[in-house]
Design an enzyme around this catalytic site. Sequence first.
Site, PDB file in Angstrom:
ATOM      1  CG  ASP A 124      -1.943   1.069   1.250  1.00 48.37           C
ATOM      2  OD1 ASP A 124      -2.198   1.669   0.186  1.00 48.37           O
ATOM      3  OD2 ASP A 124      -2.506   1.325   2.330  1.00 48.37           O
ATOM      4  CG  ASP A 126      -1.820   7.616   1.363  1.00 53.79           C
ATOM      5  OD1 ASP A 126      -1.435   8.758   1.618  1.00 53.79           O
ATOM      6  OD2 ASP A 126      -2.222   7.272   0.226  1.00 53.79           O
ATOM      7  CG  ASP A 326      -1.949   1.855   6.447  1.00 54.08           C
ATOM      8  OD1 ASP A 326      -1.964   1.763   5.202  1.00 54.08           O
ATOM      9  OD2 ASP A 326      -2.426   2.828   7.061  1.00 54.08           O
TER      10      ASP A 326
END
Length: 389
Positions: A124, A126, A326
């Site tokens: 991922d 961000d 996350d």
Amino acid sequence: MDLKSNHTTPVLADPAPISKSRLGVPSSLLPYSPSGAAFPPNLFLTVPRKKTGILDDVRASSWLDAMKSSSPPTKKTRDFNNELVSSDTDVAYRTWMVKYPSALTSFEQITNFAKGKRIALFMDYDGTLSPIVDNPECAFMSNDMRAAVKKVAEYFPTAIISGRSRDKVYEFVGLTDLYYAGSHGMDIMGPVRQSSDDHPNCIRSTDKQGKEVNLFQPASEFLPMIDEVFHSLVNSTKEIKGANVENNKFCVSIHYRNVDEKNWVRVAQCVHDVIRNYPRLRLTHGRKVLEVRPVINWDKGKAVTFLLESLGLSNCDDVLPIYVGDDRTDEDAFKVLREGNRGYGILVSSAPKESNAFFSLRDPQEVMEFLKSLVIWKKTTSAVWKHNK
């Protein structure tokens, strides 16, 4: 083409359950395909209908609960010196790590399993490669992180799968030797292979360097609708201080990180009032962000499967996919890798939470350490192999 409806349809806060198949496509789906669309009929999810008006306050209230739970405040207490300290946080985190051990301390276990296998790395953006920041336009990765990603991509097939638009993620990362998937996997630029050419909605294109690639966009028919919803949300939230509406091409993100909590209900109501007339759109929750997406059976897990197929690494016993992320949307990828022990999911989190991941890392700094460790391990094992050859 107008895909609106006068009937109110509930918006899905979580992905519908999916049964197993080659690409994980469920069997009980809505036999709907818009006129002129290239979609296979089983790409759309079934959305049950309810009577008009039933969603007004109840749905907005449930959204508000989800918004609050997506980023719970850190509990604080005072010690005898009257200094602020985290209450039970470290103990809870250490207990949680028994179930989700650190990928750094478990690195030898991971690499032992990887011996004789080809690692494919998915990440991922961000909160994984860059810190979570108040202004989403300023989510820059550090130069050290960029160098680590560039290096790891020299040794392993590497892809970034983000909720951001693919072009925006590429602007942030600025590296050419990896693959990019934006809009939660609904906009994938991958390698050219015959198997992916045969997939619906996959077309030949060229990247910014002029290299031939495959462009896969399973929700392309929704672009006019997403654009319409984006402009409506910009207009409806413009009076809410701190609200930020982002057009991520195949989804719309409504950031409320900078909105006073007492105004979160206004944000939820604005989003509800706009998308209630779009039964082919659904709502998902992220870290202080609401995301409006097409109701199609596609997510980050299916993006991983598609990329593995495109790379010629699908259904191979000598391949170890690793996904680092996350957010809630990364759970779809963790789940795909956990099923059948196909690979390892690594959750990036500094707070305990349930996950389909196998391992954990605390923050982007630890992610960078993990990437560097992978490179060192690969260099060492390659040198040993050459020496013994």
